[in-house]
Motif scaffolding. Structure first.
Motif, PDB file in Angstrom:
ATOM      1  N   MET A  93       0.970  -1.175  -0.138  1.00 58.72           N
ATOM      2  CA  MET A  93      -0.057   0.234   0.166  1.00 58.72           C
ATOM      3  C   MET A  93       0.983   1.719  -0.282  1.00 58.72           C
ATOM      4  SD  MET A  93      -2.870   1.318   2.642  1.00 58.72           S
ATOM      5  CE  MET A  93      -4.205   0.750   2.190  1.00 58.72           C
ATOM      6  N   SER A  94       0.352   1.649  -1.194  1.00 55.75           N
ATOM      7  CA  SER A  94       1.103   3.601  -0.945  1.00 55.75           C
ATOM      8  C   SER A  94       1.286   4.342   0.358  1.00 55.75           C
ATOM      9  CB  SER A  94       0.957   4.383  -2.487  1.00 55.75           C
ATOM     10  OG  SER A  94      -0.271   5.096  -1.607  1.00 55.75           O
ATOM     11  N   ASN A  95       1.735   5.230   0.157  1.00 53.49           N
ATOM     12  CA  ASN A  95       2.019   5.798   1.676  1.00 53.49           C
ATOM     13  C   ASN A  95       1.134   6.937   1.497  1.00 53.49           C
ATOM     14  OD1 ASN A  95       3.437   6.468   4.370  1.00 53.49           O
ATOM     15  ND2 ASN A  95       4.572   8.478   2.869  1.00 53.49           N
ATOM     16  N   LEU A  96       0.688   7.242   0.865  1.00 53.93           N
ATOM     17  CA  LEU A  96      -0.517   8.420   0.462  1.00 53.93           C
ATOM     18  C   LEU A  96      -1.957   7.533   0.802  1.00 53.93           C
ATOM     19  CD1 LEU A  96      -2.016  11.388  -0.599  1.00 53.93           C
ATOM     20  CD2 LEU A  96      -1.574   9.493  -2.630  1.00 53.93           C
ATOM     21  N   LYS A  97      -2.596   5.991   0.240  1.00 55.51           N
ATOM     22  CA  LYS A  97      -3.710   5.579   0.744  1.00 55.51           C
ATOM     23  C   LYS A  97      -3.555   5.103   2.244  1.00 55.51           C
ATOM     24  CE  LYS A  97      -4.831   4.195  -3.053  1.00 55.51           C
ATOM     25  NZ  LYS A  97      -6.343   4.192  -3.565  1.00 55.51           N
ATOM     26  N   MET A  98      -2.314   5.216   3.581  1.00 50.12           N
ATOM     27  CA  MET A  98      -2.047   5.217   4.198  1.00 50.12           C
ATOM     28  C   MET A  98      -2.212   6.203   5.107  1.00 50.12           C
ATOM     29  SD  MET A  98       0.873   3.010   5.874  1.00 50.12           S
ATOM     30  CE  MET A  98       1.732   1.812   5.248  1.00 50.12           C
ATOM     31  N   LYS A  99      -1.774   7.657   4.679  1.00 49.03           N
ATOM     32  CA  LYS A  99      -2.411   8.443   5.348  1.00 49.03           C
ATOM     33  C   LYS A  99      -3.912   9.198   4.948  1.00 49.03           C
ATOM     34  CE  LYS A  99       2.333  10.849   4.193  1.00 49.03           C
ATOM     35  NZ  LYS A  99       3.012  12.173   3.516  1.00 49.03           N
ATOM     36  N   GLU A 100      -4.562   8.713   3.417  1.00 47.47           N
ATOM     37  CA  GLU A 100      -5.705   9.028   3.568  1.00 47.47           C
ATOM     38  C   GLU A 100      -6.918   7.794   4.621  1.00 47.47           C
ATOM     39  OE1 GLU A 100      -9.074   7.807   0.520  1.00 47.47           O
ATOM     40  OE2 GLU A 100      -6.884   7.972  -0.026  1.00 47.47           O
ATOM     41  N   ALA A 101      -5.964   6.948   4.816  1.00 44.44           N
ATOM     42  CA  ALA A 101      -7.053   5.366   5.211  1.00 44.44           C
ATOM     43  C   ALA A 101      -6.468   6.356   7.044  1.00 44.44           C
ATOM     44  CB  ALA A 101      -6.351   4.324   5.070  1.00 44.44           C
ATOM     45  N   ALA A 102      -5.509   7.020   7.401  1.00 40.43           N
ATOM     46  CA  ALA A 102      -5.685   7.890   9.245  1.00 40.43           C
ATOM     47  C   ALA A 102      -5.958   8.334   9.268  1.00 40.43           C
ATOM     48  CB  ALA A 102      -4.196   7.855   9.309  1.00 40.43           C
ATOM     49  N   LEU A 103      -6.271   9.865   7.942  1.00 36.97           N
ATOM     50  CA  LEU A 103      -7.593  10.454   8.283  1.00 36.97           C
ATOM     51  C   LEU A 103      -8.848   9.268   8.161  1.00 36.97           C
ATOM     52  CD1 LEU A 103      -8.019  13.371   7.891  1.00 36.97           C
ATOM     53  CD2 LEU A 103      -8.123  13.560   5.524  1.00 36.97           C
ATOM     54  N   ILE A 104      -9.160   8.880   7.368  1.00 35.60           N
ATOM     55  CA  ILE A 104     -10.550   8.485   7.796  1.00 35.60           C
ATOM     56  C   ILE A 104     -11.057   8.114   8.841  1.00 35.60           C
ATOM     57  CG2 ILE A 104     -11.949   6.534   6.703  1.00 35.60           C
ATOM     58  CD1 ILE A 104     -11.106   7.332   4.798  1.00 35.60           C
ATOM     59  N   TYR A 105      -9.887   7.081   9.400  1.00 33.91           N
ATOM     60  CA  TYR A 105     -10.051   6.426  11.287  1.00 33.91           C
ATOM     61  C   TYR A 105      -9.977   7.682  12.452  1.00 33.91           C
ATOM     62  CZ  TYR A 105      -9.277   4.484  15.261  1.00 33.91           C
ATOM     63  OH  TYR A 105      -9.354   4.219  16.952  1.00 33.91           O
ATOM     64  N   ASP A 144     -11.281  -2.136  15.108  1.00 36.67           N
ATOM     65  CA  ASP A 144     -11.697  -1.204  14.247  1.00 36.67           C
ATOM     66  C   ASP A 144     -10.956  -0.682  13.511  1.00 36.67           C
ATOM     67  OD1 ASP A 144     -13.610  -0.852  15.817  1.00 36.67           O
ATOM     68  OD2 ASP A 144     -13.659   1.026  17.026  1.00 36.67           O
ATOM     69  N   ILE A 145      -9.516  -0.584  13.381  1.00 38.42           N
ATOM     70  CA  ILE A 145      -8.739  -0.243  12.380  1.00 38.42           C
ATOM     71  C   ILE A 145      -8.928  -0.987  11.457  1.00 38.42           C
ATOM     72  CG2 ILE A 145      -6.215  -0.352  13.445  1.00 38.42           C
ATOM     73  CD1 ILE A 145      -6.485   3.316  11.909  1.00 38.42           C
ATOM     74  N   VAL A 146      -8.201  -2.083  11.814  1.00 36.03           N
ATOM     75  CA  VAL A 146      -7.741  -3.477  10.860  1.00 36.03           C
ATOM     76  C   VAL A 146      -9.591  -3.869  10.182  1.00 36.03           C
ATOM     77  CG1 VAL A 146      -7.399  -6.076  11.139  1.00 36.03           C
ATOM     78  CG2 VAL A 146      -6.358  -4.303  12.533  1.00 36.03           C
ATOM     79  N   GLU A 147     -10.657  -3.211  10.633  1.00 31.97           N
ATOM     80  CA  GLU A 147     -11.213  -3.146   9.533  1.00 31.97           C
ATOM     81  C   GLU A 147     -11.663  -2.308   8.569  1.00 31.97           C
ATOM     82  OE1 GLU A 147     -16.501  -3.218  10.747  1.00 31.97           O
ATOM     83  OE2 GLU A 147     -14.899  -4.422  12.143  1.00 31.97           O
ATOM     84  N   LEU A 148     -11.052  -1.110   9.579  1.00 32.44           N
ATOM     85  CA  LEU A 148     -10.887  -0.292   8.240  1.00 32.44           C
ATOM     86  C   LEU A 148     -10.121  -0.342   7.024  1.00 32.44           C
ATOM     87  CD1 LEU A 148     -11.843   3.114   7.163  1.00 32.44           C
ATOM     88  CD2 LEU A 148      -9.509   4.022   8.787  1.00 32.44           C
ATOM     89  N   ASP A 149      -9.305  -0.949   7.954  1.00 31.14           N
ATOM     90  CA  ASP A 149      -7.639  -0.667   6.849  1.00 31.14           C
ATOM     91  C   ASP A 149      -7.233  -1.500   7.487  1.00 31.14           C
ATOM     92  OD1 ASP A 149      -5.182  -0.508   5.757  1.00 31.14           O
ATOM     93  OD2 ASP A 149      -6.103   0.581   4.155  1.00 31.14           O
ATOM     94  N   ALA A 150      -6.700  -2.811   6.861  1.00 26.80           N
ATOM     95  CA  ALA A 150      -5.461  -3.967   7.293  1.00 26.80           C
ATOM     96  C   ALA A 150      -4.527  -3.429   7.373  1.00 26.80           C
ATOM     97  CB  ALA A 150      -6.475  -5.533   6.626  1.00 26.80           C
ATOM     98  N   GLU A 151      -3.826  -3.088   6.200  1.00 27.70           N
ATOM     99  CA  GLU A 151      -2.590  -2.971   6.250  1.00 27.70           C
ATOM    100  C   GLU A 151      -1.909  -1.591   6.789  1.00 27.70           C
ATOM    101  OE1 GLU A 151       1.289  -2.123   3.011  1.00 27.70           O
ATOM    102  OE2 GLU A 151      -0.691  -2.678   2.535  1.00 27.70           O
ATOM    103  N   LEU A 152      -2.849  -0.652   7.768  1.00 26.66           N
ATOM    104  CA  LEU A 152      -2.588   0.189   8.730  1.00 26.66           C
ATOM    105  C   LEU A 152      -2.435  -0.483   9.779  1.00 26.66           C
ATOM    106  CD1 LEU A 152      -2.280   3.287   9.043  1.00 26.66           C
ATOM    107  CD2 LEU A 152      -4.316   3.524   9.013  1.00 26.66           C
ATOM    108  N   GLY A 153      -3.788  -0.905  10.247  1.00 20.05           N
ATOM    109  CA  GLY A 153      -3.850  -2.064  11.251  1.00 20.05           C
ATOM    110  C   GLY A 153      -2.560  -2.471  11.957  1.00 20.05           C
ATOM    111  N   ASN A 154      -2.017  -3.517  10.466  1.00 19.23           N
ATOM    112  CA  ASN A 154      -1.080  -4.024  10.683  1.00 19.23           C
ATOM    113  C   ASN A 154       0.033  -3.349  10.933  1.00 19.23           C
ATOM    114  OD1 ASN A 154       0.182  -7.129  10.722  1.00 19.23           O
ATOM    115  ND2 ASN A 154       1.435  -5.865   8.222  1.00 19.23           N
ATOM    116  N   HIS A 155       0.562  -2.221  10.396  1.00 18.59           N
ATOM    117  CA  HIS A 155       1.401  -1.275  10.839  1.00 18.59           C
ATOM    118  C   HIS A 155       1.171  -0.845  12.271  1.00 18.59           C
ATOM    119  CE1 HIS A 155       3.293  -0.410   6.983  1.00 18.59           C
ATOM    120  NE2 HIS A 155       4.094  -0.167   7.053  1.00 18.59           N
ATOM    121  N   ILE A 156       0.150  -0.911  12.981  1.00 21.19           N
ATOM    122  CA  ILE A 156       0.255  -0.418  14.163  1.00 21.19           C
ATOM    123  C   ILE A 156       0.384  -1.112  14.781  1.00 21.19           C
ATOM    124  CG2 ILE A 156      -1.846   0.074  15.729  1.00 21.19           C
ATOM    125  CD1 ILE A 156      -3.487   2.313  13.810  1.00 21.19           C
ATOM    126  N   LEU A 157       0.369  -2.258  15.009  1.00 26.32           N
ATOM    127  CA  LEU A 157       0.381  -3.320  15.000  1.00 26.32           C
ATOM    128  C   LEU A 157       1.184  -3.913  15.590  1.00 26.32           C
ATOM    129  CD1 LEU A 157      -2.708  -6.035  15.223  1.00 26.32           C
ATOM    130  CD2 LEU A 157      -2.175  -4.302  17.762  1.00 26.32           C
TER     131      LEU A 157
END
Length: 163
Positions: A1-13, A50-63
């Motif tokens: 996943m691109s960094n931009l997509k992760m930032k977008e998912a973080a903002l949505i969360y 909640d974050i894994v449900e929203l975006d699995a890759e961002l959730g994986n990064h957080i964990l």
């Protein structure tokens, strides 16, 4: 996943969880303060489910890579501050310190930390869950962000010394 997509998912969360509004309120308190800050510290409460449900890759990064995940949230928060003109004195992204605080960890064996094995097999800098009884704790001091815990079991390698 691109960094931009992760930032977008973080903002949505942040928006869906209400953390964005809390962040904006915290920024206003910094901006209203008469004191100048070199670094602005923000705590962001994260629900891993909640974050894994929203975006699995961002959730994986957080964990599993929380330092990289904090950088993603740092970038999102910096853009929000600049876009909304929340803190007038803020100059660089590095002036924002983001602390991700998880509400819980998944109840899986890989997230449990066995102090009798530590630090032999635990080399990654990610979140672990410890269970036990705290028998003593150091006092909180002004300039520290942690505490020292000792194991009460004499067989445990962390029962004595500075850890």
């Amino acid at each position: 996943m691109s960094n931009l997509k992760m930032k977008e998912a973080a903002l949505i969360y942040l928006d869906r969880s209400g953390s964005l509004q809390k962040f904006i309120d915290d920024c206003k308190s910094y901006n209203d303060s008469k004191q100048n800050y070199a670094v602005y510290r923000f705590n962001i409460l994260i629900n891993p489910s909640d974050i894994v449900e929203l975006d699995a890759e961002l959730g994986n990064h957080i964990l599993h890579q929380p330092l990289k995940a904090a950088q993603v949230f740092q970038s999102v928060c910096f853009i929000a501050v600049k876009t909304l003109s929340l803190i007038g004195q803020l100059q660089t992204e590095n002036q924002i310190n983001i602390v991700l605080k998880l509400t819980h960890l998944p109840p899986l064996p890989s997230y449990s930390l066995d102090l009798c094995d530590f630090p032999l097999d635990y080399t990654s800098q990610r979140f672990y869950m410890m269970q036990g009884i705290v028998i003593a704790m150091t006092t909180v001091t002004k300039y520290t962000q942690g505490a020292r815990f000792l194991c009460s079991d004499e067989a445990c390698p962390l029962s004595k010394g500075e850890y």
